[in-house]
Motif scaffolding. Sequence first.
Motif, PDB file in Angstrom:
ATOM      1  N   PRO A 140       0.830  -1.229   0.000  1.00 46.34           N
ATOM      2  CA  PRO A 140       0.000   0.000   0.000  1.00 46.34           C
ATOM      3  C   PRO A 140       0.860   1.274   0.000  1.00 46.34           C
ATOM      4  N   GLU A 141       2.137   1.169   0.387  1.00 47.58           N
ATOM      5  CA  GLU A 141       3.019   2.359   0.420  1.00 47.58           C
ATOM      6  C   GLU A 141       3.700   2.618  -0.929  1.00 47.58           C
ATOM      7  N   THR A 142       3.583   1.679  -1.858  1.00 51.06           N
ATOM      8  CA  THR A 142       4.311   1.825  -3.125  1.00 51.06           C
ATOM      9  C   THR A 142       3.693   2.925  -3.976  1.00 51.06           C
ATOM     10  N   PHE A 143       4.532   3.869  -4.408  1.00 47.48           N
ATOM     11  CA  PHE A 143       4.010   4.882  -5.340  1.00 47.48           C
ATOM     12  C   PHE A 143       4.612   4.738  -6.725  1.00 47.48           C
ATOM     13  N   LEU A 144       5.738   4.006  -6.833  1.00 52.55           N
ATOM     14  CA  LEU A 144       6.437   3.995  -8.117  1.00 52.55           C
ATOM     15  C   LEU A 144       7.150   2.678  -8.399  1.00 52.55           C
ATOM     16  N   VAL A 145       7.025   2.237  -9.662  1.00 51.71           N
ATOM     17  CA  VAL A 145       7.877   1.160 -10.180  1.00 51.71           C
ATOM     18  C   VAL A 145       8.735   1.803 -11.266  1.00 51.71           C
ATOM     19  N   SER A 146      10.055   1.662 -11.134  1.00 50.96           N
ATOM     20  CA  SER A 146      10.969   2.274 -12.117  1.00 50.96           C
ATOM     21  C   SER A 146      11.888   1.192 -12.675  1.00 50.96           C
ATOM     22  N   ILE A 147      11.791   0.988 -13.981  1.00 50.35           N
ATOM     23  CA  ILE A 147      12.491  -0.147 -14.611  1.00 50.35           C
ATOM     24  C   ILE A 147      13.263   0.342 -15.837  1.00 50.35           C
ATOM     25  N   ILE A 148      14.463  -0.174 -15.994  1.00 49.66           N
ATOM     26  CA  ILE A 148      15.230   0.132 -17.199  1.00 49.66           C
ATOM     27  C   ILE A 148      14.635  -0.693 -18.343  1.00 49.66           C
ATOM     28  N   HIS A 149      14.320  -0.022 -19.463  1.00 51.17           N
ATOM     29  CA  HIS A 149      13.662  -0.717 -20.572  1.00 51.17           C
ATOM     30  C   HIS A 149      14.662  -1.603 -21.313  1.00 51.17           C
ATOM     31  N   GLY A 150      15.676  -0.978 -21.925  1.00 47.70           N
ATOM     32  CA  GLY A 150      16.730  -1.742 -22.604  1.00 47.70           C
ATOM     33  C   GLY A 150      18.009  -1.567 -21.809  1.00 47.70           C
ATOM     34  N   ASN A 151      18.605  -2.667 -21.379  1.00 47.79           N
ATOM     35  CA  ASN A 151      19.766  -2.521 -20.488  1.00 47.79           C
ATOM     36  C   ASN A 151      21.011  -2.061 -21.232  1.00 47.79           C
ATOM     37  N   ASN A 152      21.719  -1.103 -20.623  1.00 45.26           N
ATOM     38  CA  ASN A 152      22.890  -0.513 -21.295  1.00 45.26           C
ATOM     39  C   ASN A 152      24.079  -1.464 -21.367  1.00 45.26           C
ATOM     40  N   GLU A 153      24.106  -2.488 -20.523  1.00 43.65           N
ATOM     41  CA  GLU A 153      25.256  -3.397 -20.562  1.00 43.65           C
ATOM     42  C   GLU A 153      24.965  -4.674 -21.338  1.00 43.65           C
ATOM     43  N   ILE A 154      23.830  -5.311 -21.040  1.00 42.72           N
ATOM     44  CA  ILE A 154      23.591  -6.601 -21.685  1.00 42.72           C
ATOM     45  C   ILE A 154      22.417  -6.577 -22.662  1.00 42.72           C
ATOM     46  N   ILE A 166       0.262  -4.412 -14.705  1.00 41.35           N
ATOM     47  CA  ILE A 166       0.214  -4.632 -13.245  1.00 41.35           C
ATOM     48  C   ILE A 166       0.149  -3.285 -12.516  1.00 41.35           C
ATOM     49  N   CYS A 167       1.004  -2.355 -12.934  1.00 47.81           N
ATOM     50  CA  CYS A 167       1.041  -1.046 -12.251  1.00 47.81           C
ATOM     51  C   CYS A 167      -0.298  -0.338 -12.381  1.00 47.81           C
ATOM     52  N   LYS A 168      -0.882  -0.440 -13.568  1.00 40.85           N
ATOM     53  CA  LYS A 168      -2.170   0.236 -13.772  1.00 40.85           C
ATOM     54  C   LYS A 168      -3.238  -0.378 -12.852  1.00 40.85           C
ATOM     55  N   GLU A 169      -3.281  -1.697 -12.841  1.00 37.58           N
ATOM     56  CA  GLU A 169      -4.253  -2.408 -11.997  1.00 37.58           C
ATOM     57  C   GLU A 169      -4.111  -2.025 -10.536  1.00 37.58           C
ATOM     58  N   LYS A 170      -2.862  -1.891 -10.093  1.00 32.29           N
ATOM     59  CA  LYS A 170      -2.591  -1.636  -8.666  1.00 32.29           C
ATOM     60  C   LYS A 170      -2.568  -0.145  -8.334  1.00 32.29           C
ATOM     61  N   GLY A 171      -2.707   0.701  -9.342  1.00 33.30           N
ATOM     62  CA  GLY A 171      -2.706   2.148  -9.085  1.00 33.30           C
ATOM     63  C   GLY A 171      -1.342   2.689  -8.686  1.00 33.30           C
ATOM     64  N   VAL A 172      -0.284   2.106  -9.266  1.00 35.43           N
ATOM     65  CA  VAL A 172       1.087   2.539  -8.959  1.00 35.43           C
ATOM     66  C   VAL A 172       1.672   3.183 -10.214  1.00 35.43           C
ATOM     67  N   LEU A 173       2.437   4.244 -10.051  1.00 35.07           N
ATOM     68  CA  LEU A 173       3.038   4.903 -11.223  1.00 35.07           C
ATOM     69  C   LEU A 173       4.141   4.020 -11.807  1.00 35.07           C
ATOM     70  N   PHE A 174       4.284   4.101 -13.144  1.00 32.87           N
ATOM     71  CA  PHE A 174       5.282   3.280 -13.824  1.00 32.87           C
ATOM     72  C   PHE A 174       6.200   4.175 -14.658  1.00 32.87           C
ATOM     73  N   HIS A 175       7.485   4.153 -14.290  1.00 33.33           N
ATOM     74  CA  HIS A 175       8.506   4.935 -15.011  1.00 33.33           C
ATOM     75  C   HIS A 175       9.469   3.973 -15.703  1.00 33.33           C
ATOM     76  N   ILE A 176       9.822   4.280 -16.948  1.00 32.98           N
ATOM     77  CA  ILE A 176      10.896   3.489 -17.576  1.00 32.98           C
ATOM     78  C   ILE A 176      12.045   4.409 -17.973  1.00 32.98           C
ATOM     79  N   ASP A 177      13.243   3.854 -17.846  1.00 32.32           N
ATOM     80  CA  ASP A 177      14.437   4.525 -18.362  1.00 32.32           C
ATOM     81  C   ASP A 177      14.651   3.956 -19.762  1.00 32.32           C
ATOM     82  N   ALA A 178      14.356   4.788 -20.759  1.00 34.31           N
ATOM     83  CA  ALA A 178      14.400   4.301 -22.151  1.00 34.31           C
ATOM     84  C   ALA A 178      15.590   4.881 -22.921  1.00 34.31           C
ATOM     85  N   CYS A 179      16.637   5.298 -22.200  1.00 37.54           N
ATOM     86  CA  CYS A 179      17.781   5.916 -22.894  1.00 37.54           C
ATOM     87  C   CYS A 179      18.377   4.989 -23.951  1.00 37.54           C
ATOM     88  N   GLN A 180      18.417   3.704 -23.673  1.00 37.76           N
ATOM     89  CA  GLN A 180      19.033   2.787 -24.642  1.00 37.76           C
ATOM     90  C   GLN A 180      18.022   2.247 -25.647  1.00 37.76           C
TER      91      GLN A 180
END
Length: 381
Positions: A140-154, A166-180
């Motif tokens: 219930p305390e989770t406000f954010l899931v932050s995941i690297i989309h394409g990994n810079n090393e592998i 899942i994040c939408k269903e649970k009402g949690v914000l979803f951030h991706i790092d899409a630099c790669q």
Amino acid sequence: MKSIYLDNAATTQVDKKVVEAMLPYFSEKYGNASSHHLKGQEAKRVLEESRSIIARSISAKDDEIIFTSSGTESNNFALKGLFFANKDNGKNHIITTKIEHDCVLNSCKWLESQGAKVSYLDVDEKGFVNPTDVENTITPETFLVSIIHGNNEIGTIQDIEAIGRICKEKGVLFHIDACQSYTKTKIHVNKQNLDLVTLNAHKIHGPKGIGALFIRKDIKIIPLFHGGGHEKNLRSGTENIPAIVGFAKAVKLAKERDINYVINLRDKFIQGILEIPNTNLNGLKEKRLCNNINVCFNNIEGEAIGGYLDAYGICSSTGSACSSNSLESSHVLKAIGKTDLQINTSIRLSLSKFNTEEEIDYVLKILNKIVEKLRRISPIK
Ligand SMILES: Cc1ncc(COP(=O)(O)O)c(C=O)c1O
């Protein structure tokens, strides 16, 4: 000696057409986008055109894109800005992974000192996050899931559709790092249920020092920079118009290029490397960034291979450029269960549209020679 650049995950050659597009904005079109006169309005127009190009590329609305100075800044802003916006509502929990870029991991570490709780999820031996683990870690305390989309090393590309659902269903914000991953694999903020997306230009043949953050409309986020109220009051500081123009041009050019060209080069390269005895690919061949190769040459130091390649004018990397100043071994390879020995015998080779088949043939020839020589003299058996 001609140089062969195989470190495109660190940065890319700026496309000549990008430089051409930028040049007028250093000379005759130098206006400040906040000025009301003609020169200012000229800058404002191109700022908004550029924003629109970037917004459309991920199916976002124009006013959901904020320009920043880098991928690093966008990730810092996403994590810290959301933490400060949520902490007073009893929400202080962030879920991320053990294979994030240092700018996410170090922001999370800093946030822990400010009262955040952070869960760093494990990945499997190929570098994939299990969406069920994300679901089971949400509290219930989770406000954010932050995941690297394409990994810079592998190069692993995560299943952001499943995590987004899942994040939408649970009402949690979803951030991706899409630099790669940006422009290399599809990003659609609505279909993938993304709330924030970090982008930058220098991985896609654009200039360094310019990034963007997609922030879904009406998401509450606290700015990190205060000043003249630029970028909808979210990121003060005069917009870097030449870099923004270059960013947008790089995005346009990325649309025109044939991604299969790079995929075929990568696959030919992987096949050639794996024909060298006692080599393994780190990560999975499928669901991998089109330009990423990361290989373990058992029993020989990656640094030694890199040094020899460099002497032949070939630029490679033993990991992420950002952490290569430290002597610590790769946290990403560690997270997929590699031993220190395997980590220290791995190198990353990352391609771009500017590499050619002749270059790959040449590098394979040199690699065979170097590996044979180093294996002969290697103390590790
Ligand atoms: C996955 C990832 N995130 C963030 C960054 C940081 O981006 P920038 O170099 O624009 O600060 C990089 C660049 O190395 C990256 O590869």
